[in-house]
Design a protein around this motif. Sequence first.
Motif, short mmCIF file in Angstrom:
data_model
loop_
_atom_site.label_atom_id
_atom_site.label_comp_id
_atom_site.label_asym_id
_atom_site.label_seq_id
_atom_site.Cartn_x
_atom_site.Cartn_y
_atom_site.Cartn_z
N TRP A 141 8.97 21.65 8.98
CA TRP A 141 10.23 22.39 9.00
C TRP A 141 11.33 21.61 9.70
CZ3 TRP A 141 7.91 27.63 11.13
CH2 TRP A 141 7.10 28.20 10.14
N PHE A 142 10.97 20.81 10.67
CA PHE A 142 11.98 20.14 11.50
C PHE A 142 12.27 18.71 11.03
CE2 PHE A 142 9.71 23.24 14.17
CZ PHE A 142 10.76 24.11 14.41
N MET A 143 11.70 18.34 9.91
CA MET A 143 11.94 17.00 9.38
C MET A 143 13.20 17.01 8.52
SD MET A 143 8.03 15.90 8.54
CE MET A 143 6.87 15.66 9.91
N PRO A 144 13.99 15.93 8.57
CA PRO A 144 13.66 14.60 9.07
C PRO A 144 13.90 14.37 10.57
CG PRO A 144 15.82 14.57 8.07
CD PRO A 144 15.30 15.96 7.88
N ARG A 145 14.42 15.36 11.29
CA ARG A 145 14.80 15.10 12.68
C ARG A 145 13.62 15.12 13.64
NH1 ARG A 145 20.07 14.77 13.32
NH2 ARG A 145 21.41 15.56 11.68
N GLY A 146 12.62 15.93 13.37
CA GLY A 146 11.53 16.09 14.32
C GLY A 146 10.54 14.95 14.32
N PRO A 147 9.46 15.09 15.11
CA PRO A 147 8.42 14.05 15.19
C PRO A 147 7.45 14.15 14.01
CG PRO A 147 7.82 15.89 16.58
CD PRO A 147 9.17 16.23 16.01
N ILE A 148 6.54 13.21 13.94
CA ILE A 148 5.47 13.31 12.95
C ILE A 148 4.51 14.43 13.36
CG2 ILE A 148 5.63 10.84 12.45
CD1 ILE A 148 2.95 10.51 13.95
N ASP A 149 3.70 14.87 12.41
CA ASP A 149 2.64 15.83 12.71
C ASP A 149 1.65 15.15 13.67
OD1 ASP A 149 0.35 17.45 12.68
OD2 ASP A 149 0.54 17.90 10.55
N ALA A 173 10.56 3.86 2.66
CA ALA A 173 10.30 5.30 2.58
C ALA A 173 11.45 6.01 1.90
CB ALA A 173 10.09 5.88 3.98
N SER A 174 11.14 7.19 1.36
CA SER A 174 12.16 8.06 0.77
C SER A 174 11.67 9.49 0.86
CB SER A 174 12.43 7.67 -0.69
OG SER A 174 13.47 8.46 -1.23
N GLY A 175 12.59 10.42 1.11
CA GLY A 175 12.21 11.81 1.23
C GLY A 175 12.21 12.24 2.68
N ARG A 176 12.69 13.45 2.96
CA ARG A 176 12.93 13.87 4.35
C ARG A 176 11.66 13.90 5.19
NH1 ARG A 176 11.81 19.04 5.80
NH2 ARG A 176 11.14 20.48 4.17
N ARG A 177 10.51 14.24 4.58
CA ARG A 177 9.27 14.32 5.37
C ARG A 177 8.71 12.94 5.71
NH1 ARG A 177 9.15 18.84 2.07
NH2 ARG A 177 8.47 17.57 0.32
N SER A 178 9.18 11.92 5.04
CA SER A 178 8.69 10.57 5.34
C SER A 178 9.47 9.88 6.46
CB SER A 178 8.76 9.70 4.08
OG SER A 178 10.10 9.43 3.72
N ILE A 179 10.67 10.39 6.76
CA ILE A 179 11.56 9.71 7.72
C ILE A 179 10.96 9.65 9.13
CG2 ILE A 179 13.86 9.67 8.74
CD1 ILE A 179 13.67 8.96 5.72
N PRO A 180 10.38 10.72 9.67
CA PRO A 180 9.78 10.60 11.00
C PRO A 180 8.66 9.56 11.05
CG PRO A 180 10.09 12.91 10.44
CD PRO A 180 10.36 12.12 9.19
N TYR A 181 7.93 9.41 9.95
CA TYR A 181 6.84 8.42 9.90
C TYR A 181 7.41 7.00 9.85
CZ TYR A 181 3.82 12.41 9.13
OH TYR A 181 3.16 13.61 9.30
N GLU A 221 0.85 -1.19 0.00
CA GLU A 221 0.00 0.00 0.00
C GLU A 221 0.88 1.24 0.00
OE1 GLU A 221 -3.47 0.21 2.77
OE2 GLU A 221 -2.56 -1.61 3.59
N VAL A 222 0.43 2.29 -0.69
CA VAL A 222 1.15 3.56 -0.67
C VAL A 222 0.51 4.46 0.38
CG1 VAL A 222 1.79 5.61 -1.98
CG2 VAL A 222 1.79 3.37 -3.10
N LYS A 223 1.29 4.86 1.37
CA LYS A 223 0.82 5.73 2.45
C LYS A 223 1.42 7.12 2.24
CE LYS A 223 -1.17 2.42 4.95
NZ LYS A 223 -2.58 2.45 5.40
N LYS A 224 0.57 8.06 1.87
CA LYS A 224 1.06 9.42 1.61
C LYS A 224 0.93 10.27 2.87
CE LYS A 224 0.54 9.45 -3.34
NZ LYS A 224 0.34 10.28 -4.54
N VAL A 225 2.01 10.97 3.18
CA VAL A 225 2.02 11.84 4.36
C VAL A 225 2.14 13.30 3.90
CG1 VAL A 225 2.99 10.05 5.83
CG2 VAL A 225 4.54 11.62 4.66
N SER A 226 1.42 14.18 4.59
CA SER A 226 1.44 15.61 4.27
C SER A 226 1.53 16.41 5.57
CB SER A 226 0.19 16.00 3.49
OG SER A 226 0.07 15.26 2.31
N PRO A 227 2.67 16.36 6.24
CA PRO A 227 2.79 17.06 7.52
C PRO A 227 2.62 18.57 7.37
CG PRO A 227 4.94 16.34 6.74
CD PRO A 227 3.93 15.70 5.85
#
Length: 330
Positions: free
Chosen positions: A57-65, A87-95, A45-51
């Motif tokens: 701003w704090f990704m990839p280091r910060g928490p998820i939204d 996963a790939s892409g800085r906004r996906s790393i916290p997830y 399944e493709v899980k799309k995230v849109s924090p």
Amino acid sequence: MHRKQKLQETEPASSSGKLWVITDGKAGDEAQCIGVAEAVGLPFEVKKVSPRKPFSWFMPRGPIDPADAPTKPDSPITPPYPDVAVASGRRSIPYLRAVKKLSGGKTLTVCLKDPRVGTGAADLIWVPSHDKLRGENVLVSPTAPHRFSQERLNEARQNVWPEIAALPRPRLAVLVGGNSQHHTFTHADIDRFANALDQIGTARSLMITSSRRTPEPLAVRLKSLAAQGRHLYWEGDGPNPLLQYLANADGIVVTTDSTNMVGEATATGMPIYGFSPSGGHKKFDLFLGTLREMNILHPFPGVLEGTTYEPLDSTPVIAQAIRERMQHHH
């Protein structure tokens, strides 16, 4: 502290034989993940995230939204959790990190490209050879994973679209990118590229595909060239012909503003001719330099005398590493 507490409150659960692709929607990253997922062979399944900001701003280091917490009704990471998450892409790393924790460590996590937070970001990480990240859990290869497997290419060769079969050989696929953060097609670049295509198009059939980033003046020149006959130009209507173009080409011209496009071309084993627009970046230069040293990439405009080579494809290598780790993970 409250955010960490939320993650720990969720009951760990995993579902056997499932895979998630976690993506923030960037087309190139998503295609790489899907290519790996298809090669692994698990239902996915493709899980799309849109924090939201400021969390993004704090990704990839910060928490998820917090709005995406697994207890929320529209969360992209609700249980049951998969056996594998890619996963790939800085906004996906916290997830990806959150899924690892929420599953009680059961989900095998895979990151494509440098997560920029070190080797602990995932159980398995793939990076291109021009990136510096190295470690026991890091796979390295010259080109990125993609969806153009040898099986799909062979099938496309056996089932050639009529409009391609009608083109006289030799045929060249022409993959055109456009302006980006590091590259710009100046008026001089457009003239040099289009004039070179005009010249080689007198003795070769061209199968041209452009992108959303292609500047309008260049798109107009490409369309005009295709209208002269014995050439094809895909403007985005109908099924994407890229697989057919790659599979049935005797060589490939590609603009070097996209490492993904160049890497996809290497899956064919056909000679590649790279056109470099203005600009550049050290990582691009290292990547392109590696392919030149391997005698795979040649300059365009230039003499079209490149030879074939063993196709490059990191996708099955990454997929096999995932399958091996799955056997020992639990």
